[in-house]
Design a protein around this motif. Sequence first.
Motif, PDB file in Angstrom:
ATOM      1  N   ILE A 168     -39.290  30.476 -14.899  1.00 11.21           N
ATOM      2  CA  ILE A 168     -39.511  31.157 -16.174  1.00 11.21           C
ATOM      3  C   ILE A 168     -40.693  30.525 -16.887  1.00 11.21           C
ATOM      4  CG2 ILE A 168     -38.510  31.699 -18.428  1.00 11.21           C
ATOM      5  CD1 ILE A 168     -35.772  31.793 -16.964  1.00 11.21           C
ATOM      6  N   GLY A 169     -40.791  29.196 -16.872  1.00 14.51           N
ATOM      7  CA  GLY A 169     -41.903  28.504 -17.505  1.00 14.51           C
ATOM      8  C   GLY A 169     -43.243  28.902 -16.914  1.00 14.51           C
ATOM      9  N   GLN A 170     -43.272  29.153 -15.611  1.00 15.52           N
ATOM     10  CA  GLN A 170     -44.509  29.571 -14.951  1.00 15.52           C
ATOM     11  C   GLN A 170     -45.001  30.912 -15.489  1.00 15.52           C
ATOM     12  OE1 GLN A 170     -43.264  29.688 -10.871  1.00 15.52           O
ATOM     13  NE2 GLN A 170     -44.107  27.663 -10.427  1.00 15.52           N
ATOM     14  N   PHE A 171     -44.107  31.729 -15.975  1.00 18.85           N
ATOM     15  CA  PHE A 171     -44.456  33.061 -16.442  1.00 18.85           C
ATOM     16  C   PHE A 171     -44.534  33.151 -17.966  1.00 18.85           C
ATOM     17  CE2 PHE A 171     -42.877  33.726 -12.186  1.00 18.85           C
ATOM     18  CZ  PHE A 171     -43.844  34.562 -11.658  1.00 18.85           C
ATOM     19  N   GLU A 172     -44.426  32.029 -18.643  1.00 17.56           N
ATOM     20  CA  GLU A 172     -44.444  32.030 -20.109  1.00 17.56           C
ATOM     21  C   GLU A 172     -45.705  32.701 -20.652  1.00 17.56           C
ATOM     22  OE1 GLU A 172     -43.054  31.964 -23.727  1.00 17.56           O
ATOM     23  OE2 GLU A 172     -41.894  31.306 -21.997  1.00 17.56           O
ATOM     24  N   HIS A 173     -46.852  32.416 -20.061  1.00 18.01           N
ATOM     25  CA  HIS A 173     -48.112  33.023 -20.504  1.00 18.01           C
ATOM     26  C   HIS A 173     -48.036  34.547 -20.403  1.00 18.01           C
ATOM     27  CE1 HIS A 173     -52.369  33.730 -21.118  1.00 18.01           C
ATOM     28  NE2 HIS A 173     -52.378  34.433 -19.984  1.00 18.01           N
ATOM     29  N   GLN A 174     -47.490  35.059 -19.296  1.00 25.46           N
ATOM     30  CA  GLN A 174     -47.396  36.503 -19.112  1.00 25.46           C
ATOM     31  C   GLN A 174     -46.409  37.126 -20.097  1.00 25.46           C
ATOM     32  OE1 GLN A 174     -47.455  34.258 -16.670  1.00 25.46           O
ATOM     33  NE2 GLN A 174     -49.031  34.873 -15.225  1.00 25.46           N
ATOM     34  N   PHE A 207     -41.291  45.261 -25.996  1.00 25.55           N
ATOM     35  CA  PHE A 207     -41.095  44.154 -25.062  1.00 25.55           C
ATOM     36  C   PHE A 207     -40.780  42.876 -25.840  1.00 25.55           C
ATOM     37  CE2 PHE A 207     -42.466  40.834 -22.086  1.00 25.55           C
ATOM     38  CZ  PHE A 207     -41.760  41.218 -20.954  1.00 25.55           C
ATOM     39  N   ALA A 208     -41.481  42.653 -26.939  1.00 27.81           N
ATOM     40  CA  ALA A 208     -41.237  41.464 -27.767  1.00 27.81           C
ATOM     41  C   ALA A 208     -39.797  41.481 -28.295  1.00 27.81           C
ATOM     42  CB  ALA A 208     -42.226  41.409 -28.921  1.00 27.81           C
ATOM     43  N   ARG A 209     -39.331  42.653 -28.743  1.00 27.12           N
ATOM     44  CA  ARG A 209     -37.960  42.764 -29.247  1.00 27.12           C
ATOM     45  C   ARG A 209     -36.953  42.480 -28.140  1.00 27.12           C
ATOM     46  NH1 ARG A 209     -34.070  46.381 -29.345  1.00 27.12           N
ATOM     47  NH2 ARG A 209     -35.292  48.143 -28.615  1.00 27.12           N
ATOM     48  N   LEU A 210     -37.188  43.033 -26.949  1.00 31.52           N
ATOM     49  CA  LEU A 210     -36.281  42.807 -25.822  1.00 31.52           C
ATOM     50  C   LEU A 210     -36.243  41.335 -25.414  1.00 31.52           C
ATOM     51  CD1 LEU A 210     -37.062  45.965 -23.659  1.00 31.52           C
ATOM     52  CD2 LEU A 210     -34.968  45.496 -24.970  1.00 31.52           C
ATOM     53  N   LEU A 211     -37.411  40.685 -25.436  1.00 29.91           N
ATOM     54  CA  LEU A 211     -37.436  39.251 -25.135  1.00 29.91           C
ATOM     55  C   LEU A 211     -36.629  38.472 -26.165  1.00 29.91           C
ATOM     56  CD1 LEU A 211     -41.121  38.537 -24.023  1.00 29.91           C
ATOM     57  CD2 LEU A 211     -39.064  38.558 -22.603  1.00 29.91           C
ATOM     58  N   TYR A 249     -32.838  39.420 -25.363  1.00 29.96           N
ATOM     59  CA  TYR A 249     -32.275  39.047 -24.059  1.00 29.96           C
ATOM     60  C   TYR A 249     -32.861  37.775 -23.449  1.00 29.96           C
ATOM     61  CZ  TYR A 249     -30.326  43.714 -24.201  1.00 29.96           C
ATOM     62  OH  TYR A 249     -29.636  44.837 -24.570  1.00 29.96           O
ATOM     63  N   GLY A 250     -33.920  37.251 -24.043  1.00 27.14           N
ATOM     64  CA  GLY A 250     -34.544  36.061 -23.489  1.00 27.14           C
ATOM     65  C   GLY A 250     -35.546  36.418 -22.403  1.00 27.14           C
TER      66      GLY A 250
END
Length: 147
Positions: free
Chosen positions: A14-20, A31-35, A38-39
Amino acid sequence: MTRRPAADTGGAVIGQFEHQYRHLAEREPLFARLLGEYGRPDPFEWHDGGRTGSSHFAAMALHIIGQRISATVAFVVFDRIAAATGAIPAPDGVIRLGAERLRECGLSRAKAAYVLDLARRQASGLIDIENLAPLDDGEVIAAVNAI
């Protein structure tokens, strides 16, 4: 059921994809709301509704079944095979069904042959699909490609 790559990296993935995740969240409010709700999911997670239990053989069979068809149809065909074997499909049960019965469950001739070949190789010890986790990615790829 959750499947991860051969080298289970857990939260590090998950950390590897933090930038994406951040990039998408900045550009897409939904997408921001879903993150936020749901994380940040591990992009390598895969859920089969518990169909394969902890069996890597069953998971690989499901992946073979699902090639070039929808997940919904793959689940239906896999569930028919599970019903025909009376349990989560295992090599011996798949071998007992044979190609014709696998075809009656909805597999093409080619996919029935692939699933049977995997079952025979697992049953004979030519591959040990249940114990690939300790191997590095290259070794896993070589073992699976040999099939």
